[in-house]
Design a protein around this motif. Structure first.
Motif, PDB file in Angstrom:
ATOM      1  N   ASP A  19      -7.031 -10.020   2.441  1.00  0.00           N
ATOM      2  CA  ASP A  19      -5.770  -9.342   2.113  1.00  0.00           C
ATOM      3  C   ASP A  19      -5.395  -8.198   3.053  1.00  0.00           C
ATOM      4  O   ASP A  19      -4.579  -7.344   2.667  1.00  0.00           O
ATOM      5  CB  ASP A  19      -5.828  -8.837   0.676  1.00  0.00           C
ATOM      6  CG  ASP A  19      -6.724  -7.621   0.522  1.00  0.00           C
ATOM      7  OD1 ASP A  19      -7.517  -7.331   1.442  1.00  0.00           O
ATOM      8  OD2 ASP A  19      -6.626  -6.949  -0.518  1.00  0.00           O
ATOM      9  N   GLY A  36      -4.492 -12.241  -0.280  1.00  0.00           N
ATOM     10  CA  GLY A  36      -3.438 -11.299  -0.610  1.00  0.00           C
ATOM     11  C   GLY A  36      -2.115 -11.856  -0.123  1.00  0.00           C
ATOM     12  O   GLY A  36      -1.918 -13.075  -0.105  1.00  0.00           O
ATOM     13  N   SER A  83      -6.551 -16.080  -5.428  1.00  0.00           N
ATOM     14  CA  SER A  83      -5.552 -15.037  -5.120  1.00  0.00           C
ATOM     15  C   SER A  83      -6.210 -13.690  -5.345  1.00  0.00           C
ATOM     16  O   SER A  83      -7.101 -13.548  -6.183  1.00  0.00           O
ATOM     17  CB  SER A  83      -4.353 -15.168  -6.048  1.00  0.00           C
ATOM     18  OG  SER A  83      -3.573 -13.986  -6.016  1.00  0.00           O
ATOM     19  N   SER A  84      -5.727 -12.693  -4.639  1.00  0.00           N
ATOM     20  CA  SER A  84      -6.253 -11.345  -4.868  1.00  0.00           C
ATOM     21  C   SER A  84      -5.955 -10.844  -6.286  1.00  0.00           C
ATOM     22  O   SER A  84      -6.576  -9.876  -6.723  1.00  0.00           O
ATOM     23  CB  SER A  84      -5.698 -10.368  -3.828  1.00  0.00           C
ATOM     24  OG  SER A  84      -4.308 -10.332  -3.881  1.00  0.00           O
ATOM     25  N   ASN A 109     -12.050 -11.598  -0.638  1.00  0.00           N
ATOM     26  CA  ASN A 109     -10.681 -11.103  -0.635  1.00  0.00           C
ATOM     27  C   ASN A 109     -10.164 -11.156   0.796  1.00  0.00           C
ATOM     28  O   ASN A 109     -10.832 -10.694   1.717  1.00  0.00           O
ATOM     29  CB  ASN A 109     -10.670  -9.661  -1.162  1.00  0.00           C
ATOM     30  CG  ASN A 109      -9.439  -9.384  -1.973  1.00  0.00           C
ATOM     31  OD1 ASN A 109      -8.941 -10.271  -2.674  1.00  0.00           O
ATOM     32  ND2 ASN A 109      -8.919  -8.175  -1.891  1.00  0.00           N
ATOM     33  N   SER A 141      -6.286  -4.241  -0.935  1.00  0.00           N
ATOM     34  CA  SER A 141      -6.835  -3.951  -2.264  1.00  0.00           C
ATOM     35  C   SER A 141      -7.406  -2.532  -2.301  1.00  0.00           C
ATOM     36  O   SER A 141      -7.672  -1.916  -1.270  1.00  0.00           O
ATOM     37  CB  SER A 141      -7.929  -4.958  -2.613  1.00  0.00           C
ATOM     38  OG  SER A 141      -8.971  -4.892  -1.662  1.00  0.00           O
ATOM     39  N   VAL A 157     -13.057  -5.611   3.047  1.00  0.00           N
ATOM     40  CA  VAL A 157     -13.674  -6.527   2.096  1.00  0.00           C
ATOM     41  C   VAL A 157     -15.198  -6.467   2.200  1.00  0.00           C
ATOM     42  O   VAL A 157     -15.752  -6.236   3.278  1.00  0.00           O
ATOM     43  CB  VAL A 157     -13.167  -7.970   2.383  1.00  0.00           C
ATOM     44  CG1 VAL A 157     -13.656  -8.448   3.736  1.00  0.00           C
ATOM     45  CG2 VAL A 157     -13.556  -8.940   1.304  1.00  0.00           C
TER      46      VAL A 157
END
Lengths: 215, 215, 215, 215
Positions: free
Chosen positions: D207, D152, D108-109, D205, D211, C202
């Motif tokens: 996650d 995520g 949310s992602s 993010n 991503s 990220v």
């Protein structure tokens, strides 16, 4: 000969796109707000009754009034949710896009760089951009291309309403001028005319080098 | 009649752009790697000696070999730093773009979604995208437009080298096919032909709805 | 007790991170430019000889001089390519990060919103951000988290060099002040202290609401 | 001692944040859906009557059912427009955030990488992210930080509903596991505990390197 529906096609960017598509022989249904008002779901449903398929769908609508966050009423959120998001969703759920067709969304550069005075537009146009991205993947199987054009400051009635002094505003822009609706009209026309299909699922900022982000 | 220089214009996407520009009457200098090798700075300097101005500059180059991060040698980093970044910088520092002109960069969709096998390309093409964004703002005053086209999987020799089985790879793509170089060639041609200038400072992913991000 | 290497850890943001990690009991090797100069690849190689593994690696380096694109010389591109990109690559290729470890990159908000005066930094920090993203996926299997912190204007010697009048500059910022190095130092400390691992791959803009893009 | 309101704080990520804030001595009002249902605007208005100010506001809500675009009804769009967007807007318009406070959004992602099965969530969470970005600039003057955390796949009831076989799904993730709610809870706690304020106007993010985009 391709059929096209241009929502909000009576003036500004919508009219320029409508003119561009006509110039290459498309059969264009170009709607004014009287004919199709996406903020009024019954108007949307009436339109859907009469227009069940198309080759090219151009989703375009005027902007909401300039208001800052605190002053937006519940009724305004609801109205512009219809105008900028839900009306477009219903159109895409009910009007069948023919194989090999196109969906063009005319959103705004505020989807990436939101504007405090245009909070309604910033929010709901972002939301619909997400929907179009999702549909681009599904439509790809039928060779339908989805292109999200995000205009910056364009020489339209809308822009002239937003700025007290457009001449002064223009001096602050990298190109020292507003964009012309015809630049976007010709852009859309060229994609259709040249059968460019691999340009899909993309946001194209159209703002004369005005935005600050690179990626 | 506009002059154009297309770097890496002897095949693939570069050739398609070169052909597109010729079809609308541009006077195109289209270079092969023998004529201009951006990984070799003396080659770049020789080229600059003979080409001092242009209306349209298309910056395009083949990709480095597919290598994962750990296996890239210091010499390879240096070589492809020249090829994908520094050579382009020298061209832009020394070749004068005429007022009203264009700079097109053919980068790659890896600038936004980097690829582990293409780490060299992902990194240096991102770096040069940053340079082009900066220049787009400076060039705007002279009505020069900078457009960064970021192709996804296109039907070129390069793509066929990267995949053992292109047919199988195509089935995994949203459009079930590679993009055609001519789609990008026609895209560039149309922008020049229609004198679209307000499209500048933008990255245009050209990937058949393959990328995952929306904004 | 975790080991940490903080490159550029003798002052500014690097020192604040170093102090933060020490405060939770990490054994920190914090390098000044004399000890490790990433612009000098032989200095990098000397360092690698003596530091073969770590739990936490913090990649941080001072910025290049403020220069606009046209005035950057070939030698400067090469030097800062080493300092901001290649030196970091060599460190990551040769220093083994232990399972469950961390890599923190201190990049800059210019990776997303490039700055014409900081074109060198904008370009090469973008390039290395791409490398770190790629590595984050590979390192995930060994529970190593990669976090790219992209500071905006922070109260460091560097920022004071860039602006003639910092007080005036601060008035233009949303928070009317620079960020403090300790805010970033505490941020990094907290992630390690709380064993937060799922924050990886990220970019975290750390800029006091100064950037313009939302996504 | 700071006051906090955690919307959707009775389980999952909301509960973890609530627990984290309590552990550092915050006085937390943590609401279940019975106490505050953002899809029901009268519930929102009742809540606002009783809660007029706070130091920390955490905006969190369960996700809508998994539905693809074509099957979403007009009523569902309206309901989740309330739940994910309009309810939050009313809370932010009516509950006063104290100077030096925080607004955390748990989005949310999918706001950056939309998910076809989660089209409702993708769209409306993007819309609200735009609103929060705009507010971050306004709130900056009063030292209020706005942080948009975009998780995520996290180990919650919600995720277990969405996947028939969570174990198999986990194997596809870079870290081979879901994130834990406590990682987010501790992250929020640390920001407040360490008085980190310059982290604002940012999407983070969260996650586990899942991503695909870098910037």
């Amino acid at each position: 000969m391709a059929n096209a529906i241009v929502v909000g096609g009576s003036r500004g960017i919508g009219k320029a796109i409508s003119d561009g598509l006509k110039s290459i022989g498309c059969d264009v249904v170009s709607t004014s707000k009287n004919e199709l008002d996406t903020s009024d779901l019954s108007s949307v449903k009436n339109f859907i009754e009469k227009n069940k398929t198309t080759d090219i769908l151009v989703l375009n609508t005027g902007g909401p009034p300039a208001k800052e966050f605190d002053s937006v009423t519940e009724e305004e959120w609801q109205k512009f949710h219809n105008q900028l998001f839900l009306g477009f969703c219903l159109l895409l759920q009910k009007i069948s896009i023919n194989d090999g067709g196109y969906v063009f969304l005319i959103s705004s550069s505020v989807i990436k760089e939101p504007n405090p005075r245009l909070v309604i537009s910033s929010a709901y146009r972002s939301a619909f951009s997400s929907v179009l991205k999702i549909l681009s993947k599904k439509f790809a199987e039928r060779n339908i291309s989805c292109v999200n054009i995000a205009p910056g400051p364009i020489n339209t009635d809308r822009t002239r309403e937003l700025f007290d002094n457009v001449k002064e505003f223009e001096k602050t822009l990298p190109m020292k001028r507003l964009g012309e609706p015809e630049e976007i009209g010709n852009f859309v026309k060229s994609i259709v005319e040249n059968k460019i299909k691999y340009l899909s699922g993309v946001v194209i900022n159209f703002d004369g080098a005005n935005s600050n982000y690179v990626f």
